[in-house]
Design a protein around this motif. Structure first.
Motif, PDB file in Angstrom:
ATOM      1  N   MET A  85      29.873  35.524  42.352  1.00  0.00           N
ATOM      2  CA  MET A  85      31.075  35.176  41.921  1.00  0.00           C
ATOM      3  C   MET A  85      31.377  34.696  40.434  1.00  0.00           C
ATOM      4  N   PHE A 123      35.782  39.473  43.691  1.00  0.00           N
ATOM      5  CA  PHE A 123      35.981  38.110  43.663  1.00  0.00           C
ATOM      6  C   PHE A 123      36.489  37.783  45.016  1.00  0.00           C
ATOM      7  N   GLY A 124      37.426  38.458  45.385  1.00  0.00           N
ATOM      8  CA  GLY A 124      38.224  38.360  46.610  1.00  0.00           C
ATOM      9  C   GLY A 124      37.010  38.355  47.709  1.00  0.00           C
ATOM     10  N   LEU A 163      32.002  33.770  51.157  1.00  0.00           N
ATOM     11  CA  LEU A 163      31.608  32.326  51.306  1.00  0.00           C
ATOM     12  C   LEU A 163      32.303  31.481  52.320  1.00  0.00           C
ATOM     13  N   THR A 191      34.989  35.698  48.263  1.00  0.00           N
ATOM     14  CA  THR A 191      35.548  34.575  48.870  1.00  0.00           C
ATOM     15  C   THR A 191      35.514  34.592  50.366  1.00  0.00           C
ATOM     16  N   TYR A 250      41.795  37.086  54.940  1.00  0.00           N
ATOM     17  CA  TYR A 250      41.689  37.153  53.398  1.00  0.00           C
ATOM     18  C   TYR A 250      41.192  38.575  53.129  1.00  0.00           C
ATOM     19  N   ALA A 292      36.811  43.281  39.339  1.00  0.00           N
ATOM     20  CA  ALA A 292      36.317  41.948  39.188  1.00  0.00           C
ATOM     21  C   ALA A 292      37.236  41.245  40.177  1.00  0.00           C
ATOM     22  N   VAL A 293      38.300  41.217  40.282  1.00  0.00           N
ATOM     23  CA  VAL A 293      39.477  40.668  41.303  1.00  0.00           C
ATOM     24  C   VAL A 293      38.887  40.979  42.679  1.00  0.00           C
ATOM     25  N   ILE A 322      44.259  40.903  53.006  1.00  0.00           N
ATOM     26  CA  ILE A 322      45.284  40.363  51.894  1.00  0.00           C
ATOM     27  C   ILE A 322      44.563  41.094  50.512  1.00  0.00           C
TER      28      ILE A 322
END
Lengths: 191, 99
Positions: B13, B36-37, B43, B40, B63, B32-33, B66
């Motif tokens: 992350m 990152f999702g 995680l 998440t 998630y 990158a976004v 989305i």
């Protein structure tokens, strides 16, 4: 142990992202960082066992608002100018620091995380836990509160959200149709 | 074991965040976004298994959905809109404006 590790790291990332957003000038990069900020806070909400809040945060913050802000950026033109600050930032900095200190002082009165004797846990929550099934017949307590005990409140919220959505669609859709008409007119003139 | 996995995900992350902060092009930041999702989602999945609250796995799945839809929407907007960071598209627009 893992909780603390995740909390500390995610909060550090959150602070980094916030400072970077405040200092950047590239608007597209800032919107992308907004998405990351929202995902980070959603992760923190999950760790704090607020899965429904985290779900809303991810759907609205990372999903819809990123797309809406990008749509706005695509419609508007880049009018930002880099000009030197005309004033010294000491007064705003002082106001922000004092407000932040007052807020931190305020958090000292907040009961610790997960405290069963905290006022929110002892006020109306026991009544909902014991009576919501008998009163409303809805098995999920959150749904019972939102859709039955506070039904009119939720209806008002839905009306507000619907109005906002219609307004946004009018703003975005109307502009796009006009542009298309202009392009078509231009094409006819060339012919 | 869980700690090792968590640390690995958190480090990834951090790397994705660094790319989003520095990334010179628009596509670096979008990737990158998206990454990152994904991290998440991972995680939350690890945290769900570790803490025994397997109902969080549903949240992780939502998630992922989305994240996918959001990146598709962002890419569509980047394709059709002008984000002032691509000199070619700006030159094209200027040309259209002068015609």
């Amino acid at each position: 142990m893992i909780d603390i590790l995740i909390n500390v790291t995610l909060l550090a990332f959150l602070a980094t992202t916030a400072v970077a957003m405040a200092r950047m000038t590239n608007l597209f990069a800032i919107i992308m960082l907004f998405g990351i900020f929202s995902l980070l806070s959603a992760g923190l909400f999950v760790v704090m066992d607020a899965a429904d809040v985290a779900f809303t945060e991810a759907a609205v913050g990372a999903g819809i608002s990123t797309v809406l802000m990008l749509a706005t950026l695509a419609l508007t033109k880049d009018h930002q100018e880099k000009r030197p600050l005309g004033h010294r930032p000491w007064l705003p900095l002082g106001v922000v620091t004092i407000t932040g200190a007052a807020l931190v002082y305020g958090t000292m009165d907040i009961s610790s995380f997960g405290d069963p004797l905290a006022p929110p846990q002892t006020h109306v929550a026991p009544y909902y836990i014991e009576q919501s099934m008998a009163d409303t017949g809805v098995p999920n307590m959150v749904t019972a509160v939102l859709a039955s005990y506070r039904g009119f409140d939720t209806l008002g919220e839905v009306a507000v959200v619907f109005t906002a959505g219609v307004a946004v669609l009018i703003l975005l859709g109307g502009r796009r149709k006009k542009q298309r008409l202009e392009i078509e007119e231009g094409g006819n003139r060339d012919a | 074991m869980y700690i090792a996995v968590t640390i690995a995900i958190l480090v990834t992350m951090g790397l994705a965040l660094a790319r989003a902060l520095m990334g010179p092009t628009v596509y670096d930041r979008i990737a990158a976004v998206n990454m990152f999702g994904t991290k998440t989602v991972l995680l939350i999945a690890v945290f769900a298994l570790f803490s025994g609250r397997t109902d969080l796995l549903d949240i992780a799945l939502v998630y992922a959905l989305i994240n996918f839809i959001g990146v598709i929407a962002v890419l569509r907007l980047v394709e059709h809109g002008d984000f002032h960071s691509n000199p070619e598209s700006r030159a094209k627009q200027d040309k259209q404006g002068s015609e």
